[in-house]
Design an enzyme around this catalytic site. Sequence first.
Site, mmCIF file in Angstrom:
data_model
loop_
_atom_site.group_PDB
_atom_site.id
_atom_site.type_symbol
_atom_site.label_atom_id
_atom_site.label_comp_id
_atom_site.label_asym_id
_atom_site.label_seq_id
_atom_site.Cartn_x
_atom_site.Cartn_y
_atom_site.Cartn_z
ATOM 1 N N LYS A 30 0.859 -1.197 0.000
ATOM 2 C CA LYS A 30 0.000 0.000 0.000
ATOM 3 C C LYS A 30 0.888 1.236 0.000
ATOM 4 C CE LYS A 30 -1.770 2.680 3.157
ATOM 5 N NZ LYS A 30 -1.663 3.950 2.436
ATOM 6 N N SER B 266 5.485 7.333 10.206
ATOM 7 C CA SER B 266 5.767 8.073 11.437
ATOM 8 C C SER B 266 5.737 7.148 12.657
ATOM 9 C CB SER B 266 4.735 9.183 11.603
ATOM 10 O OG SER B 266 3.459 8.611 11.723
ATOM 11 N N GLY C 48 3.254 4.105 13.565
ATOM 12 C CA GLY C 48 3.932 2.840 13.835
ATOM 13 C C GLY C 48 3.410 2.183 15.111
ATOM 14 N N GLU D 72 9.913 0.990 10.296
ATOM 15 C CA GLU D 72 10.942 1.986 9.943
ATOM 16 C C GLU D 72 10.295 3.331 10.208
ATOM 17 O OE1 GLU D 72 14.031 1.458 8.613
ATOM 18 O OE2 GLU D 72 13.815 -0.706 8.673
ATOM 19 N N CYS E 75 13.482 10.507 6.259
ATOM 20 C CA CYS E 75 13.463 10.051 7.654
ATOM 21 C C CYS E 75 14.805 10.266 8.337
ATOM 22 C CB CYS E 75 13.071 8.587 7.700
ATOM 23 S SG CYS E 75 14.064 7.591 6.597
ATOM 24 N N GLU F 115 10.489 15.613 15.324
ATOM 25 C CA GLU F 115 10.820 15.549 13.902
ATOM 26 C C GLU F 115 10.049 16.659 13.175
ATOM 27 O OE1 GLU F 115 9.146 12.204 11.677
ATOM 28 O OE2 GLU F 115 11.097 11.910 10.743
HETATM 29 P P1 NAD Z 1 2.349 8.225 8.216
HETATM 30 O O1 NAD Z 1 2.716 7.478 9.435
HETATM 31 O O2 NAD Z 1 1.319 9.273 8.315
HETATM 32 O O3 NAD Z 1 1.828 7.214 7.089
HETATM 33 C C1 NAD Z 1 2.613 6.136 6.636
HETATM 34 C C2 NAD Z 1 1.716 5.114 5.964
HETATM 35 O O4 NAD Z 1 0.848 4.551 6.949
HETATM 36 C C3 NAD Z 1 0.810 5.693 4.867
HETATM 37 O O5 NAD Z 1 0.730 4.768 3.802
HETATM 38 C C4 NAD Z 1 -0.533 5.808 5.577
HETATM 39 O O6 NAD Z 1 -1.627 5.741 4.682
HETATM 40 C C5 NAD Z 1 -0.500 4.575 6.485
HETATM 41 N N1 NAD Z 1 -1.394 4.649 7.635
HETATM 42 C C6 NAD Z 1 -1.755 5.746 8.346
HETATM 43 N N2 NAD Z 1 -2.609 5.392 9.335
HETATM 44 C C7 NAD Z 1 -2.785 4.046 9.256
HETATM 45 C C8 NAD Z 1 -3.556 3.096 9.980
HETATM 46 N N3 NAD Z 1 -4.322 3.462 11.006
HETATM 47 N N4 NAD Z 1 -3.498 1.812 9.616
HETATM 48 C C9 NAD Z 1 -2.711 1.417 8.593
HETATM 49 N N5 NAD Z 1 -1.983 2.259 7.849
HETATM 50 C C10 NAD Z 1 -1.994 3.568 8.182
HETATM 51 O O7 NAD Z 1 3.713 8.787 7.616
HETATM 52 P P2 NAD Z 1 3.905 9.784 6.374
HETATM 53 O O8 NAD Z 1 3.444 11.140 6.819
HETATM 54 O O9 NAD Z 1 3.345 9.169 5.142
HETATM 55 O O10 NAD Z 1 5.505 9.775 6.207
HETATM 56 C C11 NAD Z 1 6.359 10.560 6.971
HETATM 57 C C12 NAD Z 1 6.948 9.768 8.128
HETATM 58 O O11 NAD Z 1 7.571 8.587 7.632
HETATM 59 C C13 NAD Z 1 8.027 10.526 8.862
HETATM 60 O O12 NAD Z 1 7.870 10.353 10.250
HETATM 61 C C14 NAD Z 1 9.311 9.849 8.399
HETATM 62 O O13 NAD Z 1 10.378 9.947 9.299
HETATM 63 C C15 NAD Z 1 8.863 8.441 8.222
HETATM 64 N N6 NAD Z 1 9.765 7.722 7.306
HETATM 65 C C16 NAD Z 1 10.595 6.765 7.831
HETATM 66 C C17 NAD Z 1 11.496 6.099 6.993
HETATM 67 C C18 NAD Z 1 12.460 5.052 7.544
HETATM 68 O O14 NAD Z 1 12.997 4.291 6.757
HETATM 69 N N7 NAD Z 1 12.693 4.993 8.840
HETATM 70 C C19 NAD Z 1 11.524 6.398 5.635
HETATM 71 C C20 NAD Z 1 10.669 7.368 5.131
HETATM 72 C C21 NAD Z 1 9.780 8.022 5.989
#
Ligand code: NAD
Length: 493
Positions: A171, A225, A229, A246, A280, A380
């Site tokens: 997804k 995020s 997570g 991650e 990230c 962050e």
């Molecule tokens: P987010 O946590 O808002 O969303 C990430 C994914 O989770 C999206 O696909 C979203 O649709 C899905 N999601 C959201 N709520 C959910 C739920 N209740 N159930 C299942 N899936 C759900 O993150 P974002 O805003 O898309 O990305 C930015 C964040 O990602 C930042 O915190 C960044 O640090 C992190 N990030 C980490 C890495 C790494 O490798 N550590 C890499 C890239 C980004």
Amino acid sequence: MGNYVNGEFVEDGKKTELVSPADGSEVATVILGTRKSALEAIDAADAAFHRIWVKTSIGERQRLLAKLASLVQDKSYDYARMEAANTGKTIRQSTLMDIPLGISHIEYFANTDEFKFSREITHPEYPDTTGIVQNAPMGVIGSIAPWNVPFLMAVWKIAPAILAGNTIVLKPSHHTPVTALMLARDIQDAGFPPGVINIVAGTGSEVGNTLCTDDRVSMISFTGSTQTGKRIMGMAAENLKKVTLELGGKSPNIVMPDADLDHAAKGILFGIFLNSGQLCESGSRLLVHNSVKEKLIKSMKKHLQGMKAGNPLDMETEISAITTRDQLKKITDLVDEGTTQGARVVFQRDIVEQVPENGLFFPPTILDDVTQSMTVAREEIFGPVLTVTSFSSAAEAIEMANSSKYGLASGLWTRDMKAAREIGSQIEAGTVWINDYHLLSAAAPRGGFKKSGIGRELGLEGILEYTQTRHLFLNEHESDFDRVAYGLIMSDE
Ligand code: NAD
């Protein structure tokens, strides 16, 4: 663009027009998948796993991956163009970094010989027996990705999982699904059997939630995020699924007094302003020895002044847009909070005149006089904002670096390689770059300490995350220890 389920493109869901954060232009019309498409994708992945994929050899999987890499290579410019348009990152970055790196990472998994299905062992307690330890696939993997590096993320989720013998439902973020859906077309053309790789773009609450709660999905590989997570881990716990997470970061970039300051200045700017800080592992906290702070800031300002602002879809432009309006607001609010708490803006590039009127932008910003207790030093920001704090000894720098709840990455700038190893080994982070930043290798595992995650992605460790261990105990002949063991309950025979 429809979703890719069981080898076909399906149009079940909500039609959504995506506009570019770079300049407000139309990018694509995508179908945001529903719970129904997610369930159909899981059905397909489950059937493909049991009927086909688990029985294939590593060689067959790698042949298909190699084919995929070459198909993507043929269209690499289209991928780069769409990645930039959809995310607002510069086309310069998507052309020269994200897409070629993604292709080379598919090639890595297509060629690596580090992963083995099994290894033989002996049992010291039972000398006449042998054992085989197998790395068996988990089954159906549900992968959930964020919006910031969608193509790389799709590669990192798909390639190691299927190499290890799993099938997958990916997804992508509903904000930036375009290049993952383009990849689906090449996956179809490469000849992967239907159901092995499924891609369903949709919201977290609908598609993501379905993946986390369906019993047939054995593992969730999540990137996003820390806040989401935690929710994912909760759902996975309810359903007893393995998870890898991650998550976010607040990575320090430490400059020692003996560093090559001009090299460090460029590396620090690259660390925080690549992708406008929406990575990230962005090096968002500069920790600099107080004897070189002013000189370093002066050098950074000089280089920053030269960064070219403009439409990110022009090849010369070096400053990326901010991908979503919500993210732009979050950055603005956090910087306001920082200045209210006493941080001082020592540099902010004026880019308003040069960037497209309909784009989403935040100017590259440096905040000085930042203390460890300020929100901008702890949370962050995920934007083009560098905080500056000074230290007076290596011990203080290590303590400051480790004072964060996060532990994703770190940079360290020094000419003394012995000290670099010693300091680097004390930093609580999954990756420590020494005199470099952001350079990712498919051979190197990446992931986070503390609240930055659980598990690793890439490298052999990343492939093994997608496996579970099976032990075959082989005994060809009855032996003395059998007689002793069975005698515990059948002593008369
Ligand atoms: P987010 O946590 O808002 O969303 C990430 C994914 O989770 C999206 O696909 C979203 O649709 C899905 N999601 C959201 N709520 C959910 C739920 N209740 N159930 C299942 N899936 C759900 O993150 P974002 O805003 O898309 O990305 C930015 C964040 O990602 C930042 O915190 C960044 O640090 C992190 N990030 C980490 C890495 C790494 O490798 N550590 C890499 C890239 C980004």
